[in-house]
Design a protein around this motif. Structure first.
Motif, PDB file in Angstrom:
ATOM      1  N   LEU A 227       0.814  -1.216   0.000  1.00 57.42           N
ATOM      2  CA  LEU A 227       0.000   0.000   0.000  1.00 57.42           C
ATOM      3  C   LEU A 227       0.846   1.262   0.000  1.00 57.42           C
ATOM      4  CD1 LEU A 227      -2.938  -1.093   2.324  1.00 57.42           C
ATOM      5  CD2 LEU A 227      -2.799  -1.113  -0.162  1.00 57.42           C
ATOM      6  N   ASP A 228       2.018   1.225   0.597  1.00 56.01           N
ATOM      7  CA  ASP A 228       2.916   2.376   0.506  1.00 56.01           C
ATOM      8  C   ASP A 228       3.354   2.599  -0.936  1.00 56.01           C
ATOM      9  OD1 ASP A 228       2.886   3.197   3.140  1.00 56.01           O
ATOM     10  OD2 ASP A 228       4.568   1.925   3.717  1.00 56.01           O
ATOM     11  N   LEU A 259       5.098  -3.786  -8.858  1.00 56.61           N
ATOM     12  CA  LEU A 259       4.257  -2.617  -8.604  1.00 56.61           C
ATOM     13  C   LEU A 259       5.084  -1.334  -8.554  1.00 56.61           C
ATOM     14  CD1 LEU A 259       1.547  -1.304  -7.784  1.00 56.61           C
ATOM     15  CD2 LEU A 259       2.035  -1.973  -5.420  1.00 56.61           C
ATOM     16  N   ALA A 260       6.273  -1.422  -7.997  1.00 55.41           N
ATOM     17  CA  ALA A 260       7.110  -0.229  -7.822  1.00 55.41           C
ATOM     18  C   ALA A 260       7.477   0.432  -9.139  1.00 55.41           C
ATOM     19  CB  ALA A 260       8.366  -0.590  -7.039  1.00 55.41           C
ATOM     20  N   VAL A 261       7.498  -0.320 -10.225  1.00 58.53           N
ATOM     21  CA  VAL A 261       7.877   0.256 -11.522  1.00 58.53           C
ATOM     22  C   VAL A 261       6.675   0.392 -12.465  1.00 58.53           C
ATOM     23  CG1 VAL A 261      10.233  -0.576 -11.349  1.00 58.53           C
ATOM     24  CG2 VAL A 261       8.514  -2.030 -12.436  1.00 58.53           C
ATOM     25  N   ASP A 262       5.499   0.066 -11.973  1.00 57.00           N
ATOM     26  CA  ASP A 262       4.288   0.138 -12.798  1.00 57.00           C
ATOM     27  C   ASP A 262       3.552   1.449 -12.511  1.00 57.00           C
ATOM     28  OD1 ASP A 262       1.825  -0.166 -14.060  1.00 57.00           O
ATOM     29  OD2 ASP A 262       1.739  -2.324 -13.672  1.00 57.00           O
ATOM     30  N   GLN A 263       3.865   2.473 -13.261  1.00 56.04           N
ATOM     31  CA  GLN A 263       3.258   3.788 -13.028  1.00 56.04           C
ATOM     32  C   GLN A 263       1.757   3.766 -13.285  1.00 56.04           C
ATOM     33  OE1 GLN A 263       5.426   6.688 -15.318  1.00 56.04           O
ATOM     34  NE2 GLN A 263       7.184   6.650 -13.932  1.00 56.04           N
ATOM     35  N   GLN A 266      -0.031   2.631 -10.186  1.00 49.90           N
ATOM     36  CA  GLN A 266      -0.074   3.666  -9.162  1.00 49.90           C
ATOM     37  C   GLN A 266      -1.090   4.757  -9.513  1.00 49.90           C
ATOM     38  OE1 GLN A 266       3.922   4.881  -7.873  1.00 49.90           O
ATOM     39  NE2 GLN A 266       4.693   2.930  -8.621  1.00 49.90           N
ATOM     40  N   LEU A 267      -1.191   5.085 -10.795  1.00 46.51           N
ATOM     41  CA  LEU A 267      -2.215   6.036 -11.222  1.00 46.51           C
ATOM     42  C   LEU A 267      -3.613   5.441 -11.030  1.00 46.51           C
ATOM     43  CD1 LEU A 267      -0.577   7.429 -14.484  1.00 46.51           C
ATOM     44  CD2 LEU A 267      -0.930   8.666 -12.338  1.00 46.51           C
ATOM     45  N   ALA A 268      -3.738   4.136 -11.256  1.00 47.95           N
ATOM     46  CA  ALA A 268      -5.031   3.473 -11.067  1.00 47.95           C
ATOM     47  C   ALA A 268      -5.467   3.543  -9.609  1.00 47.95           C
ATOM     48  CB  ALA A 268      -4.945   2.025 -11.530  1.00 47.95           C
ATOM     49  N   TYR A 269      -4.502   3.431  -8.688  1.00 48.29           N
ATOM     50  CA  TYR A 269      -4.827   3.547  -7.264  1.00 48.29           C
ATOM     51  C   TYR A 269      -5.460   4.908  -6.983  1.00 48.29           C
ATOM     52  CZ  TYR A 269      -4.318   3.634  -2.183  1.00 48.29           C
ATOM     53  OH  TYR A 269      -4.572   3.722  -0.837  1.00 48.29           O
ATOM     54  N   GLN A 270      -4.854   5.970  -7.496  1.00 41.03           N
ATOM     55  CA  GLN A 270      -5.395   7.319  -7.274  1.00 41.03           C
ATOM     56  C   GLN A 270      -6.774   7.477  -7.900  1.00 41.03           C
ATOM     57  OE1 GLN A 270      -4.003   9.380  -5.175  1.00 41.03           O
ATOM     58  NE2 GLN A 270      -2.277   7.957  -4.877  1.00 41.03           N
ATOM     59  N   ALA A 271      -6.971   6.870  -9.068  1.00 42.01           N
ATOM     60  CA  ALA A 271      -8.272   6.950  -9.726  1.00 42.01           C
ATOM     61  C   ALA A 271      -9.336   6.200  -8.929  1.00 42.01           C
ATOM     62  CB  ALA A 271      -8.176   6.393 -11.137  1.00 42.01           C
ATOM     63  N   PRO A 279     -11.045   2.799   0.450  1.00 47.04           N
ATOM     64  CA  PRO A 279     -11.151   3.646   1.652  1.00 47.04           C
ATOM     65  C   PRO A 279     -10.194   4.824   1.548  1.00 47.04           C
ATOM     66  CG  PRO A 279      -9.977   1.607   2.147  1.00 47.04           C
ATOM     67  CD  PRO A 279     -10.545   1.446   0.773  1.00 47.04           C
ATOM     68  N   PRO A 280     -10.492   5.945   2.206  1.00 50.18           N
ATOM     69  CA  PRO A 280      -9.648   7.137   2.076  1.00 50.18           C
ATOM     70  C   PRO A 280      -8.205   6.904   2.491  1.00 50.18           C
ATOM     71  CG  PRO A 280     -11.209   7.360   3.905  1.00 50.18           C
ATOM     72  CD  PRO A 280     -11.635   6.172   3.103  1.00 50.18           C
TER      73      PRO A 280
END
Length: 319
Positions: A227-228, A259-263, A266-271, A279-280
C-alpha cells in the motif's frame, strides 16, 4: 495498587500509558484527552506539516498536562522540530530513522528524548544517543514497523536488559489492561498504545475507519509494503505497515517489485481512490484488534486500561 514506574516518575504522569503518535489520527484533541486521563498524549506529527501542527499543537498544549509529540524521523527537518519545541512539549519522540541531528536541540529545550526502536541495532543506537525513554516496538503493532522485526513478548525484555536503567515502553499488540500488565511483568515501564486509541471518540479518523477497527479481527491484518508503493509513499523499505485487508493487497501481494515500476498501477490507485472505490486511507490495525469493541472517550479509556491492569496483576499475585 498504584502503577508507579520510572516512566511515570520521569514525566510526572499518573499512569504508565502513552498514546502512540499515529500520523494524522493522533491529533490535539486525542493527545490532550490521554494526558488529561493521566497518561502521556503524544501528538502524531508525522512529517511535520506546518499547517497541521499550527492547528493541533495549541489544542494539546492548552490542556495543562504533560504532553509530547512524535515524528517520523526519515520525513522531517530541523524546522519541524523547532516549530514543536516553541510550544513546550514535555517529550519528543522519534521513530523510523536516525534522530542524531535533533538530540541536542531537544535536550536544550528541556524536553525528554524518546526513541522508538524496532530491532537491537536501533536499540543500541538509542542507548548511545542517551535517550531518556526507549520504545520497543513489536511486529504486532498496527501501522508502520520493521519488515523483519520481532514479536513484542520476546523483544521487550531484551531491550529492557540492554537499556537498563533507561525506562522502556512496550509497543505492539497492546489493546487492553491485560496487555499493559503483561509488559510491566516483562520489565517495561509502561506501554505505548495506538490502535486501541484510534478507536476512541477524539481520534482524527474517518467514521468508516473507526467502524472497521471495531469490527475487525486480528487474522484479517497483514504487514506489507504494497500500500505504501501503490500510494506513492516515500516510506523506507525497511518499514512495512500492518493494515486490515485491502483490494490492492490481494491484487499485488508478493509482486511489490513489479508494482514499484508500474506507473499505470499507481495512477489506477489514485483513480480508484477518487471514485470512492477504496477507503480514504489504509486501515492501520494491530493484531490485538479483536479486543476493541467500542469507541469510548480517550480519558475514560486510560482509566479503564489501568484498572484492568491492576486487576490482572492482583489476580496473578494471588495465584
Amino acid at each position: 495498587m498504584a502503577l508507579s514506574t520510572a516512566f511515570t516518575r520521569l514525566l510526572g504522569l499518573r499512569h504508565p500509558i502513552a498514546l502512540a503518535p499515529m500520523g494524522g489520527s493522533a491529533g490535539g484533541a486525542l493527545a490532550a484527552a490521554v494526558s488529561v486521563g493521566g497518561g502521556l498524549g503524544l501528538l502524531g506529527a508525522g512529517g511535520g506539516d506546518p499547517d497541521w501542527l499550527a492547528r493541533e499543537l495549541p489544542i494539546v498544549a492548552g490542556a495543562g498536562k504533560p504532553w509530547g509529540v512524535g515524528f517520523q524521523t526519515w520525513a522531517i527537518d530541523l524546522a519541524a522540530v523547532e516549530r514543536v519545541l516553541e510550544h513546550g512539549p514535555r517529550a519528543v519522540m522519534f521513530s523510523f530513522g536516525d534522530p542524531s541531528r535533533y538530540v541536542e536541540r531537544v535536550r536544550g529545550a528541556g524536553a525528554a528524548l524518546m526513541v522508538q526502536v524496532t530491532d537491537l541495532e536501533e536499540a543500541r543506537q538509542a542507548v548511545d544517543l542517551g535517550a531518556d525513554v526507549i520504545v520497543a516496538q513489536g511486529t504486532e503493532s498496527g501501522g508502520h514497523g520493521a519488515r523483519r522485526g520481532r514479536a513484542t513478548l520476546p523483544f521487550v525484555p531484551v531491550v529492557v536488559d540492554l537499556a537498563a536503567p533507561v525506562p522502556v515502553l512496550a509497543a505492539g499488540g497492546i489493546a487492553d489492561g491485560r496487555g499493559l500488565a503483561a509488559v510491566l511483568a516483562l520489565g517495561a515501564a509502561g506501554a505505548l498504545i495506538g490502535t486501541r486509541f484510534q478507536a476512541s471518540a477524539e481520534a482524527l479518523v474517518d467514521p468508516s475507519i473507526a467502524r472497521a477497527i471495531v469490527e475487525g479481527r486480528g487474522e484479517d491484518t497483514e504487514r506489507s509494503g504494497v500500500l505504501d508503493i501503490a500510494r506513492g509513499s516515500r516510506w523506507p523499505s525497511k518499514y512495512t505497515a500492518r493494515t486490515l485487508g485491502h483490494p490492492y493487497l490481494d491484487r499485488w501481494r508478493g509482486r511489490e517489485a513489479e508494482l514499484a515500476v508500474d506507473q499505470q498501477a499507481q495512477l489506477a490507485y489514485q483513480a480508484d481512490l477518487a471514485r470512492g472505490d477504496l477507503p480514504p486511507l489504509p486501515v492501520w490495525a494491530s493484531e490485538a484488534i479483536d479486543l476493541i469493541t467500542d469507541l469510548p472517550p480517550a480519558a475514560d479509556l486510560v482509566g479503564a486500561l489501568v484498572a484492568q491492569a491492576e486487576d490482572a496483576l492482583a489476580r496473578a499475585g494471588g495465584r
